[in-house]
Design an enzyme around this catalytic site. Structure first.
Site, PDB file in Angstrom:
ATOM      1  N   GLN A 175      -1.272   0.287  37.084  1.00 53.50           N
ATOM      2  CA  GLN A 175      -0.949   0.648  35.694  1.00 53.50           C
ATOM      3  C   GLN A 175      -0.516  -0.554  34.860  1.00 53.50           C
ATOM      4  OE1 GLN A 175       2.122   3.643  35.310  1.00 53.50           O
ATOM      5  NE2 GLN A 175       2.079   3.539  33.072  1.00 53.50           N
ATOM      6  N   TYR A 232       9.663  21.898  35.066  1.00 55.43           N
ATOM      7  CA  TYR A 232       8.329  21.272  35.014  1.00 55.43           C
ATOM      8  C   TYR A 232       7.788  21.304  33.576  1.00 55.43           C
ATOM      9  CZ  TYR A 232       4.015  19.457  37.057  1.00 55.43           C
ATOM     10  OH  TYR A 232       2.936  18.665  37.376  1.00 55.43           O
ATOM     11  N   LYS A 264      -1.019  20.446  33.180  1.00 55.99           N
ATOM     12  CA  LYS A 264      -1.768  20.705  34.418  1.00 55.99           C
ATOM     13  C   LYS A 264      -2.718  21.900  34.242  1.00 55.99           C
ATOM     14  CE  LYS A 264      -0.148  17.512  37.278  1.00 55.99           C
ATOM     15  NZ  LYS A 264      -0.933  16.291  37.562  1.00 55.99           N
TER      16      LYS A 264
HETATM   17  P1  NAD Z   1       3.437   8.476  41.742  1.00 52.58           P
HETATM   18  O1  NAD Z   1       4.524   8.140  40.785  1.00 52.58           O
HETATM   19  O2  NAD Z   1       3.392   7.717  43.003  1.00 52.58           O
HETATM   20  O3  NAD Z   1       2.014   8.401  41.021  1.00 52.58           O
HETATM   21  C1  NAD Z   1       1.836   8.657  39.652  1.00 52.58           C
HETATM   22  C2  NAD Z   1       0.884   7.592  39.161  1.00 52.58           C
HETATM   23  O4  NAD Z   1       0.562   7.793  37.794  1.00 52.58           O
HETATM   24  C3  NAD Z   1       1.477   6.167  39.286  1.00 52.58           C
HETATM   25  O5  NAD Z   1       0.636   5.376  40.080  1.00 52.58           O
HETATM   26  C4  NAD Z   1       1.484   5.677  37.852  1.00 52.58           C
HETATM   27  O6  NAD Z   1       1.217   4.292  37.768  1.00 52.58           O
HETATM   28  C5  NAD Z   1       0.373   6.511  37.255  1.00 52.58           C
HETATM   29  N1  NAD Z   1       0.419   6.547  35.793  1.00 52.58           N
HETATM   30  C6  NAD Z   1       1.320   7.142  34.975  1.00 52.58           C
HETATM   31  N2  NAD Z   1       1.036   6.880  33.692  1.00 52.58           N
HETATM   32  C7  NAD Z   1      -0.097   6.109  33.690  1.00 52.58           C
HETATM   33  C8  NAD Z   1      -0.881   5.489  32.683  1.00 52.58           C
HETATM   34  N3  NAD Z   1      -0.571   5.605  31.380  1.00 52.58           N
HETATM   35  N4  NAD Z   1      -1.966   4.772  33.052  1.00 52.58           N
HETATM   36  C9  NAD Z   1      -2.289   4.615  34.356  1.00 52.58           C
HETATM   37  N5  NAD Z   1      -1.571   5.174  35.359  1.00 52.58           N
HETATM   38  C10 NAD Z   1      -0.491   5.904  35.025  1.00 52.58           C
HETATM   39  O7  NAD Z   1       3.598  10.050  42.016  1.00 52.58           O
HETATM   40  P2  NAD Z   1       2.630  11.091  42.777  1.00 52.58           P
HETATM   41  O8  NAD Z   1       3.529  12.223  43.128  1.00 52.58           O
HETATM   42  O9  NAD Z   1       1.855  10.397  43.797  1.00 52.58           O
HETATM   43  O10 NAD Z   1       1.689  11.608  41.595  1.00 52.58           O
HETATM   44  C11 NAD Z   1       0.279  11.555  41.639  1.00 52.58           C
HETATM   45  C12 NAD Z   1      -0.339  12.832  41.090  1.00 52.58           C
HETATM   46  O11 NAD Z   1      -0.010  13.904  41.960  1.00 52.58           O
HETATM   47  C13 NAD Z   1       0.147  13.225  39.704  1.00 52.58           C
HETATM   48  O12 NAD Z   1      -0.937  13.761  38.963  1.00 52.58           O
HETATM   49  C14 NAD Z   1       1.130  14.335  40.012  1.00 52.58           C
HETATM   50  O13 NAD Z   1       1.253  15.207  38.932  1.00 52.58           O
HETATM   51  C15 NAD Z   1       0.447  14.983  41.182  1.00 52.58           C
HETATM   52  N6  NAD Z   1       1.280  15.856  42.012  1.00 52.58           N
HETATM   53  C16 NAD Z   1       2.451  15.400  42.545  1.00 52.58           C
HETATM   54  C17 NAD Z   1       3.227  16.254  43.343  1.00 52.58           C
HETATM   55  C18 NAD Z   1       4.554  15.814  43.912  1.00 52.58           C
HETATM   56  O14 NAD Z   1       5.380  16.674  44.235  1.00 52.58           O
HETATM   57  N7  NAD Z   1       4.810  14.525  44.063  1.00 52.58           N
HETATM   58  C19 NAD Z   1       2.783  17.562  43.597  1.00 52.58           C
HETATM   59  C20 NAD Z   1       1.557  17.990  43.051  1.00 52.58           C
HETATM   60  C21 NAD Z   1       0.823  17.124  42.261  1.00 52.58           C
HETATM   61  O1  0WE Z   2       3.549  16.268  38.527  1.00 48.91           O
HETATM   62  C1  0WE Z   2       4.599  15.968  39.056  1.00 48.91           C
HETATM   63  C2  0WE Z   2       5.438  14.842  38.483  1.00 48.91           C
HETATM   64  C3  0WE Z   2       5.300  14.815  37.008  1.00 48.91           C
HETATM   65  C4  0WE Z   2       6.081  13.778  36.263  1.00 48.91           C
HETATM   66  C5  0WE Z   2       7.234  13.158  36.714  1.00 48.91           C
HETATM   67  C6  0WE Z   2       7.887  12.246  35.900  1.00 48.91           C
HETATM   68  C7  0WE Z   2       9.168  11.579  36.299  1.00 48.91           C
HETATM   69  C8  0WE Z   2       9.451  10.308  35.535  1.00 48.91           C
HETATM   70  C9  0WE Z   2       5.616  13.495  35.005  1.00 48.91           C
HETATM   71  N1  0WE Z   2       6.256  12.623  34.194  1.00 48.91           N
HETATM   72  C10 0WE Z   2       7.354  12.001  34.621  1.00 48.91           C
HETATM   73  N2  0WE Z   2       7.983  11.152  33.744  1.00 48.91           N
HETATM   74  C11 0WE Z   2       9.001  10.360  34.104  1.00 48.91           C
HETATM   75  O2  0WE Z   2       9.578   9.623  33.267  1.00 48.91           O
HETATM   76  N3  0WE Z   2       5.017  16.695  40.149  1.00 48.91           N
HETATM   77  C12 0WE Z   2       4.240  17.816  40.579  1.00 48.91           C
HETATM   78  C13 0WE Z   2       6.289  16.436  40.866  1.00 48.91           C
HETATM   79  C14 0WE Z   2       7.306  17.336  40.248  1.00 48.91           C
HETATM   80  O3  0WE Z   2       7.922  16.986  39.096  1.00 48.91           O
HETATM   81  C15 0WE Z   2       8.754  18.032  38.748  1.00 48.91           C
HETATM   82  C16 0WE Z   2       8.661  19.056  39.699  1.00 48.91           C
HETATM   83  C17 0WE Z   2       7.717  18.606  40.668  1.00 48.91           C
HETATM   84  C18 0WE Z   2       7.261  19.366  41.863  1.00 48.91           C
HETATM   85  C19 0WE Z   2       9.564  18.183  37.638  1.00 48.91           C
HETATM   86  C20 0WE Z   2      10.323  19.339  37.506  1.00 48.91           C
HETATM   87  C21 0WE Z   2      10.222  20.358  38.449  1.00 48.91           C
HETATM   88  C22 0WE Z   2       9.389  20.227  39.556  1.00 48.91           C
END
Ligand code: NAD
Ligand code: 0WE
Length: 263
Positions: free
Chosen positions: A40, A157, A164
């Site tokens: 990023q 969320y 989403k």
């Molecule tokens: P993560 O923070 O490791 O990954 C999120 C990524 O988004 C990072 O690599 C960040 O650099 C990138 N990103 C954010 N803004 C950006 C931009 N403007 N340009 C380019 N990249 C950008 O967290 P993660 O949990 O691995 O999230 C990855 C995906 O999985 C997300 O879509 C998240 O919503 C989804 N997800 C996460 C969970 C969870 O519980 N962690 C559950 C279901 C879905």
């Molecule tokens: O999609 C996600 C993460 C989404 C996310 C998280 C952040 C944290 C830092 C999007 N934007 C930001 N911006 C920030 O500045 N998930 C599915 C993980 C997640 O996030 C939650 C969850 C779960 C699960 C937030 C509230 C409640 C549940």
């Protein structure tokens, strides 16, 4: 030989060792895929370079998905090294921090809504558009990551749930458009995992505990679980699957009621 041998995959969304995209990259590499990555910003370049090197890749490119110029530059640069792309992984989601705190109706703003939808949903269509010339006609596939909040109200969320929901509709429209051109488009709806994107979310530990207690597999899912499902979906083993939202959440979304075993 792995079931992704000969596939060239571009992975967008690695930020740390714990990123879901990292688990996906590791599974792809294990199954024989050749990898390229984006980061990023310069702060994340070192980490992504290190993962790429570990998985036998020298291809890392800057990409902020909010920039059309960076998207164009990315595919121009990749076209110099590869004659095509077989797999595109979109593992990106973002809303301003203040959107994920408190009730939906209190937290939501016009700007928070706009940014969440731009970064978390529009970016999938933008990348599909940019990648199309490199992906068409080669049994390729696109994968994104979604969450239960798209279809059910989950505390805190908030506007990410709306983004989403848009992302999931995006998968269906892209699948309908790109399927005839040889590109399958799908999503994995992952259960909650402690990644950077979960850091500092109020009540996240409680959520993980609840999932482990009530989900059919009686544990939370890992990035390895998601990586393995992703490898399947992006390989020719899944040639019959398009426009699908595959839940990798230990069955949590299928439960209608839970009775405590010890009460
Ligand atoms: P993560 O923070 O490791 O990954 C999120 C990524 O988004 C990072 O690599 C960040 O650099 C990138 N990103 C954010 N803004 C950006 C931009 N403007 N340009 C380019 N990249 C950008 O967290 P993660 O949990 O691995 O999230 C990855 C995906 O999985 C997300 O879509 C998240 O919503 C989804 N997800 C996460 C969970 C969870 O519980 N962690 C559950 C279901 C879905
Ligand atoms: O999609 C996600 C993460 C989404 C996310 C998280 C952040 C944290 C830092 C999007 N934007 C930001 N911006 C920030 O500045 N998930 C599915 C993980 C997640 O996030 C939650 C969850 C779960 C699960 C937030 C509230 C409640 C549940």
């Amino acid at each position: 030989m792995g079931f992704m041998a000969g596939k060239r995959a571009l992975i967008v969304g690695v930020a740390s060792d714990r990123s879901i995209a990292t688990g996906i990259a590791e599974a792809f590499a294990r199954e024989g895929a050749e990898l390229a990555f984006t980061y990023q910003n310069d702060r994340l370049k070192g980490r992504v370079d290190k993962l790429a090197a570990k998985l036998g890749s020298k291809m890392t490119y800057p990409l902020d998905v909010s920039s059309d110029d960076e998207i164009d530059a990315l595919f121009a640069a990749i076209a110099k090294d590869w004659d095509g792309i077989d797999v595109l992984v979109h593992s990106v989601g973002f809303a301003p921090r203040d959107q994920l705190d408190g009730t939906f109706v209190e937290a939501v703003t016009r700007e928070g809504f706009r940014i969440a939808h731009d970064i978390s949903s529009y970016s999938l269509a933008a990348l599909a558009k940019g990648a199309l010339p490199l992906m068409e006609g080669r049994n390729s596939s696109i994968l994104t990551l979604t969450y239960l909040g798209a279809v059910k109200a989950v505390p805190n969320y908030n506007v990410m749930g709306l983004a989403k929901a848009s992302l999931e509709a995006n998968v269906r429209f892209l699948a309908a458009d790109l399927g005839p051109r040889g590109i399958r488009v799908n999503a994995i709806s992952a259960g909650a995992i402690k990644t950077l994107a979960a850091a500092g979310i109020g009540g996240f530990r409680k959520m993980l505990h609840h999932m482990a207690k009530v989900s059919p597999i009686r544990r939370t899912v890992t990035t390895e679980d998601v990586g393995n499902a992703a490898a399947f979906l992006c390989s020719d083993l899944a040639a019959g699957i398009a426009g699908e939202i595959l839940y990798v959440d230990g069955g949590y979304n299928t439960i209608g009621m839970h009775l405590d075993e010890d009460e």
